[in-house]
Design an enzyme around this catalytic site. Structure first.
Site, short mmCIF file in Angstrom:
data_model
loop_
_atom_site.label_atom_id
_atom_site.label_comp_id
_atom_site.label_asym_id
_atom_site.label_seq_id
_atom_site.Cartn_x
_atom_site.Cartn_y
_atom_site.Cartn_z
N SER A 11 11.94 27.07 38.29
CA SER A 11 13.03 27.36 39.22
C SER A 11 14.32 27.80 38.52
CB SER A 11 13.32 26.15 40.11
OG SER A 11 13.63 25.02 39.32
N ASP A 187 22.90 19.80 40.11
CA ASP A 187 22.22 18.69 40.79
C ASP A 187 21.50 17.81 39.77
OD1 ASP A 187 20.24 20.32 39.90
OD2 ASP A 187 19.20 20.53 41.82
N HIS A 190 19.48 21.76 37.73
CA HIS A 190 19.71 23.21 37.80
C HIS A 190 21.14 23.54 37.31
CE1 HIS A 190 16.34 22.48 40.57
NE2 HIS A 190 15.89 23.60 40.04
#
Lengths: 241, 241
Positions: A11, A187, A190
């Site tokens: 991600s 977070d 990320h």
């Protein structure tokens, strides 16, 4: 035709064109020289990455018209390092398998594209306090720890050294700055804009060390300044190759 | 393999991956569905664009392994509309030739890729006061006017209608907002973040009307949620095509 730079990862790669993130910044830096192509898959670990590579997915066949890419960044480990007894256990890969998978991924790329620069990026550090706020975390127990992420980062650097390829130790690099937890991580995992800047700058540095400084790569068409009078634009364009 | 979306144009395209600009936002929106590939050439006009297309440059050969792209945005006119008696005369293209060049560009794309959505974007409006601050403008006379840019924008929309393809009338759209000069243009011509947002939103709207809404396009690999238990990740990956 322009050569390609692939960004392959999880991600943190998938989100690398969000706002002014590191992939978009690379695409901008190489905007007249190379195509920066996104191959980011949120939640993926090295086991899944290796499987799809072995099945000939994700990248075009070696003999396709585009030729070998200039570079591939390989940025996995944040999911492999999820704790095996946490709510995120489904993405966990044991450390020894992670190392073996990374070795196999390099071997596939090196066989397919012998001239391509393969660059590892370690998982970032983890801000555990922030991870506890993840709405998916209904148990209130961290699913990633900074210590374990560090073991995977260390393994990633070691495999790169074994394979003779460069690596970016993001886990160590970020922690050199006080307040890294909030400065670089949105977070706990990320990247913030400042975190993206670190990845961008480190990738650019490794690309330059690999001889891929943008100014060293050919333009795919002449610059405007070479097309205006007294030059004959159409003649300059026709001769350009 | 993922299909491609090409962004073909001048500096406003070339700069579309700078910060959170419209190209980067498109790449992020299509991050698991299509590759958004930059073909922006600062200072180029339709005469030069047409010439390089006719010579087989810029895009891969029609029969190359990647197949036809999903879409191509064609975003020229800001340079064609530079005044022929200004310091920027070298990039000027007369209005009638601009129209003919646009028609020829569409014909080339439609012959090469009959299924590809070709979308025109008109030049933006011009804030003449800001253009006078251009350090290259040593004569202190505007080299682009909003009125002339409007003539090229109108021509662009008309050619698109003639050719049966969609167009984005950026020149008109931006001027619907009071204060557009400073809100949308950073130097009287190029885009601010808010200007980029307009282009991004308009392109997304046209892509959706062309059946290219991201959710309607196939993923190139399964989502993470489909790979975690009780699913067997490797089995799901192997079956995915």
């Amino acid at each position: 035709m322009r050569p390609t730079i692939y960004l392959f990862g999880d991600s943190i790669t998938e989100q690398s064109f969000l706002q002014a993130a590191w992939g978009a910044s690379l695409a901008n830096l190489y905007c007249r020289r190379a195509d920066v192509v996104l191959r980011g898959y949120g939640g993926y670990n090295t086991r899944w990455a290796l499987r799809v590579l072995n099945k000939g997915k994700v990248f075009p066949p070696p003999q396709s018209s585009g030729g070998a890419p200039l570079a591939v960044t390989v940025f996995f480990g944040a999911n492999d390092a999820a704790l095996p007894d946490s709510f995120n256990a489904g993405v966990h890969v044991p450390l020894e398998e992670y190392k073996q998978n990374l070795r196999s991924i390099v071997a596939i790329f090196k066989e397919r594209w012998p001239t391509t620069s393969v660059i590892f990026i370690t998982p970032p550090p983890i801000d555990e306090a922030a991870r506890l706020l993840d709405p998916d975390n209904k148990l209130g127990v961290v699913e990633r720890t900074n210590k374990v992420a560090g073991q995977y980062a260390k393994a990633c650097v070691a495999v790169a050294a074994d394979c003779g390829i460069p690596s970016i130790d993001l886990w160590s690099k970020m922690q050199q700055s006080p307040g890294w937890q909030k400065a670089f991580l949105s977070d706990g995992l990320h990247l913030t804009p400042a975190g993206n800047t670190i990845v961008f700058e480190e990738v650019v540095r490794k690309f330059e060390e690999a001889g891929l400084k943008p100014e060293m790569l050919p333009l795919d068409l002449p610059l405007c300044n070479d097309l205006v009078p007294p030059n004959d634009a159409l003649e300059v364009l026709d001769k350009f190759s």
